[in-house]
Design a protein around this motif. Structure first.
Motif, short mmCIF file in Angstrom:
data_model
loop_
_atom_site.label_atom_id
_atom_site.label_comp_id
_atom_site.label_asym_id
_atom_site.label_seq_id
_atom_site.Cartn_x
_atom_site.Cartn_y
_atom_site.Cartn_z
N THR A 1 0.81 -1.22 0.00
CA THR A 1 0.00 0.00 0.00
C THR A 1 0.83 1.26 0.00
O THR A 1 0.32 2.35 -0.25
CB THR A 1 -0.90 0.03 1.25
N GLY A 2 2.13 1.16 0.32
CA GLY A 2 2.95 2.35 0.46
C GLY A 2 2.75 3.03 1.80
O GLY A 2 3.15 4.18 1.98
N LEU A 3 2.14 2.33 2.77
CA LEU A 3 1.90 2.91 4.09
C LEU A 3 2.91 2.44 5.13
O LEU A 3 3.09 3.10 6.16
CB LEU A 3 0.49 2.55 4.57
N GLY A 4 3.53 1.30 4.88
CA GLY A 4 4.36 0.68 5.91
C GLY A 4 5.46 1.58 6.44
O GLY A 4 5.59 1.76 7.66
N LEU A 5 6.27 2.16 5.57
CA LEU A 5 7.38 3.00 6.03
C LEU A 5 6.88 4.31 6.63
O LEU A 5 7.52 4.86 7.54
CB LEU A 5 8.33 3.27 4.86
N THR A 6 5.75 4.82 6.15
CA THR A 6 5.18 6.02 6.75
C THR A 6 4.80 5.75 8.19
O THR A 6 5.09 6.56 9.09
CB THR A 6 3.92 6.45 5.96
N ILE A 7 4.17 4.61 8.43
CA ILE A 7 3.77 4.24 9.79
C ILE A 7 5.01 4.01 10.65
O ILE A 7 5.07 4.44 11.81
CB ILE A 7 2.89 2.98 9.75
N CYS A 8 6.03 3.35 10.10
CA CYS A 8 7.27 3.13 10.85
C CYS A 8 7.90 4.45 11.28
O CYS A 8 8.38 4.59 12.41
CB CYS A 8 8.26 2.33 10.00
N LYS A 9 7.91 5.41 10.38
CA LYS A 9 8.49 6.73 10.68
C LYS A 9 7.73 7.40 11.82
O LYS A 9 8.33 7.91 12.78
CB LYS A 9 8.45 7.61 9.43
N LYS A 10 6.41 7.37 11.74
CA LYS A 10 5.61 8.02 12.78
C LYS A 10 5.75 7.29 14.11
O LYS A 10 5.80 7.93 15.17
CB LYS A 10 4.15 8.09 12.34
N LEU A 11 5.81 5.96 14.09
CA LEU A 11 5.96 5.20 15.32
C LEU A 11 7.31 5.48 15.97
O LEU A 11 7.40 5.67 17.19
CB LEU A 11 5.83 3.70 15.04
N ALA A 12 8.36 5.49 15.16
CA ALA A 12 9.70 5.78 15.69
C ALA A 12 9.74 7.16 16.32
O ALA A 12 10.31 7.35 17.41
CB ALA A 12 10.75 5.65 14.59
#
Length: 458
Positions: free
Chosen positions: A268-279
């Motif tokens: 979906t192209g969401l995984g790294l965005t979510i990782c960035k926000k979580l970090a």
């Protein structure tokens, strides 16, 4: 009135008025003129009607802003409610798909049959991952994502992440190499689930985009001024690599390196965005170093607290073969969905547990009143009486039944859903699709081995 020379003084023209406000205030509002000598030629004074109109316009703007804010809040809540409902409705059939494939894979199958079942299970897991990513991004953007702070072993979190991806890595000529620095603390306090989520995403991407070669997972730490730690993780692969221009898009929502990436590898192209926000929510950051055709290195940091000295057991890295001998316990399964009933009963039977079925909270209370049970698996959203009300009534009933362990088993997957279950008096929580390993863990926690049925109810 005259001056010393007897000449009359110049008087300021003041209109006769009954206005009780001080003259200085009326001057500042433009309701009366200043001295004629102080007033610029041709300047028009504001009338009281004009000032009133001005005030009304300001108040109207404020009211319009308040209304827009309320509408935005209502819209955000409606979006959240819609996503929660859609998540529940999609998880329910996925529970049947993933659950039944787990049951089938436990039987003796031909190579072709096993491949078909594995494909079904993998497709279900991919769809579940998409649902989770959309929910996570929605919660993060709405500021509703809550981080946990509990004791955990960093080494165990790494082991759990590797265990999840090792099957995918085994399908390719890949070597997984792990290095954990000696300085890594054995126990810390933080959100192990979210740290594992980031690790899983980076490891899964490395496996996805590396046809062959090696994947290195490195983990280390350093002390922080507040007495805690900053954990550092990096995942380096021999994959296809990413150009500098493509790297600029990686951490944006719904973005991937190129359009062909989606067609070839999916996502979906969401995984790294979510990782960035979580970090970032955990006080750290994330980044990448890569060259097109020469592999990539993704890294992230998070801040955790020092352990408070509570003893916790190290989780097992591998699940042992599950015992199927009959267990001396009687369970009650409360669920209105026929497919979910079938999946849960088959999983419980495989694990050696007997269970009765109730279709709603009212039937559950009647069953508990007529027969002794050792544990209840309770759905939350049901007709006639939901799981929340049934649990509250059970806890207020008094006697041994009020102490009966109740585990929520629901397709509602938001953090507030878990909190609502615990607030209603439930002892634990399982989200659908229910995985066998998680079910075993919960049952063993509340039905300890070697305990007879009377002791459980005491």
């Amino acid at each position: 009135m005259a001056n010393r020379e007897g000449e009359p003084l110049a008087m300021t023209e003041r209109p006769v008025t009954d206005d009780f406000r001080p003259h200085a205030l009326r001057q500042s509002l433009g309701l009366v003129e200043h001295c004629l000598t102080d007033r610029p030629a041709g300047e028009r004074r504001c009338s009281e009607q004009e000032m009133l109109q001005h005030f009304l316009e300001i108040e109207s703007s404020r009211e319009r802003l308040r209304r827009q804010t309320r509408e935005a809040e209502v819209s955000a809540q409606a979006k959240s409610d819609f996503l929660a409902m859609m998540s529940h409705e999609m998880r329910t059939p996925l529970n049947g798909i993933i659950g039944m494939t787990a049951v089938l894979l436990a039987h003796t199958l031909s190579e072709q049959e096993r491949d078909c079942v594995e494909t079904i299970r993998h497709s279900g897991e991919v769809l579940l991952g998409v649902i989770d990513e959309v929910l996570d991004l929605s919660k993060i953007e709405a500021g509703r994502l809550q981080l946990e702070c509990a004791e955990f072993h960093p080494a165990a979190v790494i082991g759990e992440a590797l265990q999840v991806v090792e099957c995918a890595a085994a399908r390719k000529p890949l070597t997984l190499v792990t290095c954990i620095e000696r300085e890594m603390p054995k126990v810390v306090r933080g959100d192990s689930v979210r740290i594992r989520q980031i690790l899983l995403n980076l490891l899964s991407n490395a496996i996805k985009f590396t046809p062959a070669g090696k994947i290195d997972l490195h983990a280390g730490s350093k002390s922080t001024e507040d007495g805690g730690y900053e954990l550092f993780f990096s995942v380096t692969d021999d994959g296809i690599g990413i150009s500098e221009a493509q790297q600029q898009k990686l951490f944006r929502p719904f973005s991937q390196a190129t359009a062909s990436t989606t067609r070839q590898f999916g996502g979906t192209g969401l995984g790294l965005t979510i990782c960035k926000k979580l970090a970032e929510l955990m006080g750290g950051g994330i980044g990448v170093k890569s060259r097109l055709g020469h592999g990539s290195c993704f890294w992230f940091t998070v801040k955790v607290r020092a352990s408070e000295g509570r003893a916790i057991s190290m989780p097992m890295q591998k699940l042992m073969k599950l015992e199927t001998a009959a267990k001396p316990f009687r369970l009650l399964l409360v669920d209105d969905n026929r497919i979910n009933q079938k999946v849960a009963l088959m999983m419980l039977k495989k694990l050696g547990y007997d269970a009765d079925i109730a279709k709603n909270g009212r039937e559950a209370l009647a069953a508990i009143a007529s027969r002794r049970y050792d544990l209840v698996l309770m759905d939350c959203i049901m007709p006639e009486m939901d799981g929340f009300e049934a649990t509250r009534l059970l806890r207020s009933s008094g006697g041994l039944a009020a102490m009966l362990p109740v585990i929520a088993m629901t397709a509602s997957a938001f953090a507030e859903d878990r909190e609502a279950c615990l607030a209603a008096g439930m002892n634990d929580y399982l989200s659908k699709p229910v995985r066998e390993s998680e079910l075993v863990q919960k049952l063993e926690s509340w039905l300890p081995a070697g305990t007879d049925r009377k002791a459980v109810m005491a």
